[in-house]
Design a protein around this motif. Structure first.
Motif, PDB file in Angstrom:
ATOM      1  N   TRP A   1       2.618 -42.958 -13.480  1.00  0.00           N
ATOM      2  CA  TRP A   1       3.050 -43.773 -12.333  1.00  0.00           C
ATOM      3  C   TRP A   1       2.397 -45.151 -12.361  1.00  0.00           C
ATOM      4  CZ3 TRP A   1       5.482 -43.396  -7.304  1.00  0.00           C
ATOM      5  CH2 TRP A   1       6.398 -42.359  -7.224  1.00  0.00           C
ATOM      6  N   LEU A   2       1.103 -45.178 -12.596  1.00  0.00           N
ATOM      7  CA  LEU A   2       0.365 -46.454 -12.581  1.00  0.00           C
ATOM      8  C   LEU A   2       0.860 -47.376 -13.694  1.00  0.00           C
ATOM      9  CD1 LEU A   2      -3.248 -45.081 -11.975  1.00  0.00           C
ATOM     10  CD2 LEU A   2      -1.819 -46.284 -10.306  1.00  0.00           C
TER      11      LEU A   2
ATOM     12  N   THR B   1       3.792 -47.279 -15.199  1.00  0.00           N
ATOM     13  CA  THR B   1       5.195 -47.641 -15.012  1.00  0.00           C
ATOM     14  C   THR B   1       5.342 -48.704 -13.923  1.00  0.00           C
ATOM     15  OG1 THR B   1       5.781 -45.366 -15.593  1.00  0.00           O
ATOM     16  CG2 THR B   1       7.502 -46.693 -14.561  1.00  0.00           C
ATOM     17  N   HIS B   2       4.622 -48.487 -12.813  1.00  0.00           N
ATOM     18  CA  HIS B   2       4.844 -49.341 -11.637  1.00  0.00           C
ATOM     19  C   HIS B   2       3.799 -50.439 -11.431  1.00  0.00           C
ATOM     20  CE1 HIS B   2       8.100 -46.745 -10.400  1.00  0.00           C
ATOM     21  NE2 HIS B   2       7.327 -45.684 -10.401  1.00  0.00           N
ATOM     22  N   ARG B   3       2.636 -50.326 -12.062  1.00  0.00           N
ATOM     23  CA  ARG B   3       1.545 -51.299 -11.882  1.00  0.00           C
ATOM     24  C   ARG B   3       1.355 -51.705 -10.423  1.00  0.00           C
ATOM     25  NH1 ARG B   3      -1.871 -51.002 -15.641  1.00  0.00           N
ATOM     26  NH2 ARG B   3      -2.828 -52.772 -14.619  1.00  0.00           N
ATOM     27  N   PRO B   4       1.012 -50.757  -9.548  1.00  0.00           N
ATOM     28  CA  PRO B   4       0.821 -51.121  -8.126  1.00  0.00           C
ATOM     29  C   PRO B   4      -0.395 -52.045  -7.938  1.00  0.00           C
ATOM     30  CG  PRO B   4       0.022 -48.906  -8.528  1.00  0.00           C
ATOM     31  CD  PRO B   4       0.702 -49.349  -9.795  1.00  0.00           C
ATOM     32  N   ASP B   5      -0.376 -52.835  -6.846  1.00  0.00           N
ATOM     33  CA  ASP B   5      -1.497 -53.742  -6.542  1.00  0.00           C
ATOM     34  C   ASP B   5      -2.719 -52.976  -6.060  1.00  0.00           C
ATOM     35  OD1 ASP B   5      -0.013 -56.062  -7.096  1.00  0.00           O
ATOM     36  OD2 ASP B   5       0.968 -55.904  -5.134  1.00  0.00           O
ATOM     37  N   VAL B   6      -2.454 -51.840  -5.401  1.00  0.00           N
ATOM     38  CA  VAL B   6      -3.535 -51.066  -4.813  1.00  0.00           C
ATOM     39  C   VAL B   6      -3.070 -49.609  -4.676  1.00  0.00           C
ATOM     40  CG1 VAL B   6      -2.754 -51.732  -2.488  1.00  0.00           C
ATOM     41  CG2 VAL B   6      -5.084 -50.916  -2.790  1.00  0.00           C
ATOM     42  N   VAL B   7      -4.021 -48.680  -4.742  1.00  0.00           N
ATOM     43  CA  VAL B   7      -3.692 -47.266  -4.543  1.00  0.00           C
ATOM     44  C   VAL B   7      -4.380 -46.806  -3.265  1.00  0.00           C
ATOM     45  CG1 VAL B   7      -3.815 -44.935  -5.503  1.00  0.00           C
ATOM     46  CG2 VAL B   7      -3.482 -46.877  -7.035  1.00  0.00           C
ATOM     47  N   ALA B   8      -3.578 -46.327  -2.310  1.00  0.00           N
ATOM     48  CA  ALA B   8      -4.114 -45.824  -1.038  1.00  0.00           C
ATOM     49  C   ALA B   8      -4.140 -44.303  -1.106  1.00  0.00           C
ATOM     50  CB  ALA B   8      -3.247 -46.292   0.116  1.00  0.00           C
ATOM     51  N   VAL B   9      -5.316 -43.718  -0.923  1.00  0.00           N
ATOM     52  CA  VAL B   9      -5.496 -42.266  -1.057  1.00  0.00           C
ATOM     53  C   VAL B   9      -6.009 -41.705   0.265  1.00  0.00           C
ATOM     54  CG1 VAL B   9      -6.654 -40.443  -2.400  1.00  0.00           C
ATOM     55  CG2 VAL B   9      -6.089 -42.613  -3.501  1.00  0.00           C
TER      56      VAL B   9
ATOM     57  N   VAL C   1      -9.541 -37.482  -9.403  1.00  0.00           N
ATOM     58  CA  VAL C   1      -8.908 -37.872 -10.670  1.00  0.00           C
ATOM     59  C   VAL C   1      -7.853 -38.958 -10.448  1.00  0.00           C
ATOM     60  CG1 VAL C   1      -9.442 -35.668 -11.805  1.00  0.00           C
ATOM     61  CG2 VAL C   1      -7.197 -35.988 -10.744  1.00  0.00           C
ATOM     62  N   VAL C   2      -7.285 -39.016  -9.243  1.00  0.00           N
ATOM     63  CA  VAL C   2      -6.337 -40.090  -8.901  1.00  0.00           C
ATOM     64  C   VAL C   2      -7.097 -41.421  -8.844  1.00  0.00           C
ATOM     65  CG1 VAL C   2      -4.859 -41.031  -7.080  1.00  0.00           C
ATOM     66  CG2 VAL C   2      -4.693 -38.602  -7.686  1.00  0.00           C
ATOM     67  N   ALA C   3      -8.230 -41.419  -8.130  1.00  0.00           N
ATOM     68  CA  ALA C   3      -9.061 -42.625  -8.011  1.00  0.00           C
ATOM     69  C   ALA C   3      -9.544 -43.067  -9.390  1.00  0.00           C
ATOM     70  CB  ALA C   3     -10.246 -42.357  -7.079  1.00  0.00           C
TER      71      ALA C   3
ATOM     72  N   ALA D   1      -6.861 -44.901 -11.390  1.00  0.00           N
ATOM     73  CA  ALA D   1      -6.713 -46.279 -10.908  1.00  0.00           C
ATOM     74  C   ALA D   1      -7.871 -47.149 -11.402  1.00  0.00           C
ATOM     75  CB  ALA D   1      -6.632 -46.293  -9.387  1.00  0.00           C
ATOM     76  N   ALA D   2      -9.107 -46.631 -11.273  1.00  0.00           N
ATOM     77  CA  ALA D   2     -10.290 -47.388 -11.704  1.00  0.00           C
ATOM     78  C   ALA D   2     -10.234 -47.677 -13.203  1.00  0.00           C
ATOM     79  CB  ALA D   2     -11.568 -46.612 -11.364  1.00  0.00           C
ATOM     80  N   GLN D   3      -9.669 -46.749 -13.983  1.00  0.00           N
ATOM     81  CA  GLN D   3      -9.545 -46.952 -15.436  1.00  0.00           C
ATOM     82  C   GLN D   3      -8.612 -48.111 -15.757  1.00  0.00           C
ATOM     83  OE1 GLN D   3      -8.448 -42.834 -16.244  1.00  0.00           O
ATOM     84  NE2 GLN D   3     -10.312 -42.491 -17.417  1.00  0.00           N
ATOM     85  N   ARG D   4      -7.801 -48.532 -14.760  1.00  0.00           N
ATOM     86  CA  ARG D   4      -6.862 -49.649 -14.943  1.00  0.00           C
ATOM     87  C   ARG D   4      -7.235 -50.860 -14.076  1.00  0.00           C
ATOM     88  NH1 ARG D   4      -5.130 -45.091 -16.113  1.00  0.00           N
ATOM     89  NH2 ARG D   4      -3.551 -44.769 -17.703  1.00  0.00           N
ATOM     90  N   ASP D   5      -8.428 -50.831 -13.503  1.00  0.00           N
ATOM     91  CA  ASP D   5      -8.886 -51.924 -12.638  1.00  0.00           C
ATOM     92  C   ASP D   5      -7.992 -52.142 -11.429  1.00  0.00           C
ATOM     93  OD1 ASP D   5     -11.331 -52.878 -13.490  1.00  0.00           O
ATOM     94  OD2 ASP D   5     -10.448 -54.009 -15.137  1.00  0.00           O
TER      95      ASP D   5
END
Lengths: 187, 187
Positions: B53-54, B56-64, B85-87, B90-94
């Motif tokens: 998902w990250l 494919t979509h390159r979101p600006d921010v991930v809200a968990v 693991v979700v966080a 995201a952190a692995q992609r800054d």
């Protein structure tokens, strides 16, 4: 490899299992992340450190402490998350992950599931024939987890195998019973 | 991107934020893992799906969703690990990760922090102008988290900035006070 998961201090240890109850400590360390750091960054730091350990040492199995929500509610979530990224790093390398409860670990190395931290440290120092006691407690706990798995692992695997066999036998019995009932109803 | 973490069902949703309170749903899905699967394998499956998902979509921010140990103790640990693991992904992609409590999410989309699942689903369907209500509840919750972040995000960032400024001012005041006390003691 034994891991005592935690965000602030994550203990990691490598133990080699020999014949009988012979165990040798190969390496031990504590991965630390500051409380002021972003949670996602802390998890990344722990995951990266564990990846390095796994790739350097290629352990046969990773033993992780099973986290309970009932204990220390304030830190349990972070501890569970640290355990999660450790398990993930192992799964990403097809290395099996096994969980042991704190009382299983204490019982394995001290003989009592209620032993305190000092007793665990003292016994693990003696078992591994170390010159100085490992510090902090997280390092000793990681070593204790690894030793616990070396000693309990085969037992656990046999128990799981026996449970799986019993379940399969029960399933077969139920299937036979159902077939007989259906046959009787069809008459 | 909004994520309602869970091992059995993990809701993921992508929302685009427009001017004012304008929000548009772009995608929503639920990642499922079987309860019989090994915990580490379940976390790997969730992490892999979120990575996809990250990327494919390159979101600006991930809200968990922020997980609390107090609620549903039996599943809280697994939920925390899934969130972890979700966080991490995201952190692995800054990509920054932000957490919102369930009551913040409910309050943002329904006006009440005590709204039930049906109310959240009804309101999120209306807000996003969807033809049919998103199902299961985990999908609706992931959308609600994303919308909550779009609406609360800037407010939260301003509040955190203000809190940091206040703390810095307090620290400066304490330092001046301490210096004055030491000067007085030295006289």
């Amino acid at each position: 490899m034994g891991v005592d998961p935690g965000l602030t201090r994550c203990g990691v240890a490598l133990v080699e299992s020999g014949s009988g109850r012979k165990v040798t400590a190969l390496d031990v360390d504590v991965v630390r992340t500051p409380a002021a750091m972003d949670l996602a960054e802390r998890l990344l730091k722990i995951h990266t450190a564990v990846e390095h350990w796994l790739d350097t040492h290629r352990p046969d199995v990773v033993a992780v402490e099973r986290v309970f929500a009932q204990r220390q509610v304030s830190t349990a979530m972070g501890t569970a998350q640290a355990a999660g990224v450790v398990a993930l790093a192992a799964a990403q390398r097809d290395i099996p992950v096994r969980f042991h409860t704190p009382s299983e670990v204490k019982a394995a190395v001290t003989g009592s599931g209620r032993a305190d931290k000092a007793q665990v440290t003292m016994m693990i120092t003696r078992i591994l024939g170390m010159q100085t006691a490992p510090k902090p407690a997280d390092a000793a706990d990681a070593l204790a987890l690894a030793v616990c798995h070396c000693w309990r692992g085969p037992l656990n695997d046999r128990m799981e195998e026996a449970a799986a066999k019993a379940k399969a036998a029960q399933d077969r019995h139920r299937a036979r019973l159902k077939a007989a009932q259906e046959e009787a109803a069809a008459r």
